[in-house]
Design an enzyme around this catalytic site. Structure first.
Site, mmCIF file in Angstrom:
data_model
loop_
_atom_site.group_PDB
_atom_site.id
_atom_site.type_symbol
_atom_site.label_atom_id
_atom_site.label_comp_id
_atom_site.label_asym_id
_atom_site.label_seq_id
_atom_site.Cartn_x
_atom_site.Cartn_y
_atom_site.Cartn_z
ATOM 1 N N SER A 176 -32.142 -4.862 -13.428
ATOM 2 C CA SER A 176 -31.618 -6.173 -13.777
ATOM 3 C C SER A 176 -30.807 -6.124 -15.075
ATOM 4 O O SER A 176 -29.818 -5.397 -15.160
ATOM 5 C CB SER A 176 -32.779 -7.178 -13.849
ATOM 6 O OG SER A 176 -32.314 -8.494 -13.901
ATOM 7 N N ASP A 178 -29.822 -10.874 -3.379
ATOM 8 C CA ASP A 178 -29.803 -10.820 -4.840
ATOM 9 C C ASP A 178 -28.484 -11.424 -5.321
ATOM 10 O O ASP A 178 -27.421 -11.098 -4.777
ATOM 11 C CB ASP A 178 -29.911 -9.355 -5.290
ATOM 12 C CG ASP A 178 -30.182 -9.188 -6.774
ATOM 13 O OD1 ASP A 178 -29.488 -9.840 -7.579
ATOM 14 O OD2 ASP A 178 -31.087 -8.417 -7.127
ATOM 15 N N HIS A 212 -34.030 -10.561 -5.565
ATOM 16 C CA HIS A 212 -33.997 -9.856 -6.847
ATOM 17 C C HIS A 212 -35.408 -9.454 -7.282
ATOM 18 O O HIS A 212 -36.308 -10.281 -7.361
ATOM 19 C CB HIS A 212 -33.384 -10.784 -7.908
ATOM 20 C CG HIS A 212 -33.114 -10.129 -9.215
ATOM 21 N ND1 HIS A 212 -32.019 -9.316 -9.431
ATOM 22 C CD2 HIS A 212 -33.778 -10.175 -10.403
ATOM 23 C CE1 HIS A 212 -32.027 -8.895 -10.688
ATOM 24 N NE2 HIS A 212 -33.082 -9.389 -11.292
#
Length: 316
Positions: free
Chosen positions: A161, A257, A287
């Site tokens: 991320s 995502d 995600h």
């Protein structure tokens, strides 16, 4: 979104609460993230063969000393490769501490030394503070690898991320500053494009997971006063015009995502620039799915695949 979810993720997803981030509730959400990480850690095995320590190292740029955590095998057989780990959290959440069990497990499985950097968070410390902290950690690691029983010619960088965004940015920065060599980069579902003009960045709006609203807030807090001005590619690596000379790369992302499209574009441009790149797109996955539903077969497959790629890169 439920209709597109991978079957193994549906039951868990249905029970997730909506989570809204604001400037005013960040401290509360940071605490909740730590509690979630602690709960997940309780499900992992204990690794007695791994030593953990921490220290503060000088920041390369103006700033306070940077806290790092070091994970290493009790017993070393020869010089080991190194991994610089950069945690996720949208540049505004998370800490190195929450990754303790996962780092110990990785040391055991990958036979390496890990340095995990506890970089400063926005909005208290917007760009470039977090990136400079990561660069300081990389430089310290390379300079002290031999003392740790490591090999400074075999240091990889990874993170998920925002940690993936910082991984990509750090690889660019180390290349351009002619800093320590990075042998391999692994930005997992990286947050790299502040412009948010792709379909996935606009259509993933379910606040039970990382969403459009969370991304908008996180970028505004990370970029600070730069949000309406010229944005550096070291802040948002998707803006980089030259990706040549970057280290071999492994990337994965779920197709639900919000960072899916920017990741695919980045992968394409890496390949066009001649960078050896492996990419995995996981269907029906949101995600951070492998952290939320670690027991799902697709989650285990994703983790096994990136760990296998990392081990091969570190020990080739």
């Amino acid at each position: 979104m439920e209709d597109r979810l991978h079957p193994e993720l549906k039951s868990m997803f249905a029970g997730l609460p909506e989570v809204i981030y604001t400037r005013g509730n960040l401290e509360e959400k940071r605490m909740e993230m730590q509690q979630f990480a602690a709960a997940m850690a309780a499900t992992l095995p204990v690794h007695e063969g791994v030593l953990t320590s921490e220290r503060y190292i000088p920041c390369v740029a103006d700033g306070p000393d940077v806290r790092i955590k070091i994970y290493e095998p009790r017993e070393k057989k020869g010089a080991l490769p190194g991994l610089l780990y950069i945690h996720g959290g949208g540049y505004i959440l998370g800490s190195a501490d929450m990754m303790d069990p996962a780092m110990k497990q990785m040391v055991s499985e990958l036979e390496c030394i890990i340095v995990s950097v506890d970089y400063r968070l926005a909005p208290e410390h917007p760009y470039p503070a977090p990136l400079e902290d990561c660069y300081a950690a990389l430089k310290w690691f390379a300079d002290h690898a031999e003392q740790l029983g490591g090999d400074n010619s075999r240091i990889a960088v990874m993170g998920p991320s925002a940690g993936g965004g910082l991984t990509a940015a750090l690889s660019l920065l180390a290349r351009d500053r002619q800093g320590p060599a990075i042998m391999f980069q692994m930005p997992l579902y990286p947050m790299i494009d502040d412009r948010m003009v792709t379909p996935s960045s606009q259509t993933i709006t379910d606040d039970r997971v990382w969403s459009k609203a969370k991304t908008e807030l996180a970028w505004s807090l990370y970029l600070g006063e730069r949000e309406d001005g010229a944005i550096s590619p070291y802040a948002a690596p998707a803006r980089a015009t030259d990706l040549s000379g970057l280290p071999p790369t492994y990337i994965c992302v779920g197709d639900l995502d919000p960072f899916r499209d920017e990741t695919i574009e980045y992968v394409t441009r890496l390949a066009e620039a001649g960078v050896p790149t492996e990419f995995h797109l996981y269907p029906g996955c949101f995600h951070g799915f492998e952290e939320y539903v670690p027991g799902a077969e697709i989650s285990q497959r994703a983790v096994n695949e990136y760990k296998t790629a990392l081990k091969q890169a570190l020990h080739k």
